[in-house]
Design a protein around this motif. Structure first.
Motif, short mmCIF file in Angstrom:
data_model
loop_
_atom_site.label_atom_id
_atom_site.label_comp_id
_atom_site.label_asym_id
_atom_site.label_seq_id
_atom_site.Cartn_x
_atom_site.Cartn_y
_atom_site.Cartn_z
N VAL A 104 0.81 -1.06 0.11
CA VAL A 104 0.12 0.07 0.03
C VAL A 104 0.87 1.23 -0.03
N ALA A 105 2.03 1.22 0.67
CA ALA A 105 2.90 2.54 0.81
C ALA A 105 3.27 2.47 -0.39
N ILE A 131 3.33 5.93 -3.01
CA ILE A 131 4.62 6.65 -3.37
C ILE A 131 4.62 6.75 -4.66
N LEU A 132 4.23 5.54 -5.49
CA LEU A 132 4.18 5.67 -7.00
C LEU A 132 3.43 6.59 -7.60
N ARG A 164 1.86 11.80 -10.21
CA ARG A 164 1.11 13.01 -10.12
C ARG A 164 1.94 14.27 -10.09
N THR A 165 3.16 14.02 -9.33
CA THR A 165 4.43 15.37 -9.11
C THR A 165 4.95 15.52 -10.39
#
Length: 104
Positions: A23-24, A28-29, A34-35
């Motif tokens: 999940v983490a 992060i991906l 999005r960034t």
């Protein structure tokens, strides 16, 4: 039996830890994606902003030219120039010399 419960709880905690890690990793991906998209959009908007600023500057220059032309059109000099060019009129103290037309 006590060992079985300990092994079972160890497996459950490993599965839970692996699930939390996945999940983490997904979070992060997604955040990284999005960034990257936001940086790309920022660059695109910077280009558009530059183009719009250029257009605004051109429009302001055109407006200034039109204001100058409007001031000129209100002068006596403009009226005289237009009368000479369009109507062929001359002042009373001027002599108009026209070239002879050639007879063919």
């Amino acid at each position: 039996m006590a060992r079985r419960n300990v092994r079972k709880s160890n497996r459950q905690s490993r599965v839970g830890l692996a699930f939390a890690f996945m999940v983490a990793l997904i979070v992060i991906l997604v955040c990284g994606y999005r960034t990257a998209r936001l940086h790309q959009r920022d660059k695109e908007l910077a280009i558009v902003q530059t183009q719009l600023e250029t257009q605004l500057e051109e429009a302001n220059n055109k407006s200034a030219q039109l204001d100058e032309r409007e001031k000129y059109m209100k002068t006596k000099k403009y009226i005289e120039d237009e009368a000479k060019n369009k109507l062929g009129l001359v002042n009373s103290d001027e002599i108009l010399i026209k070239p002879k037309e050639k007879d063919d």
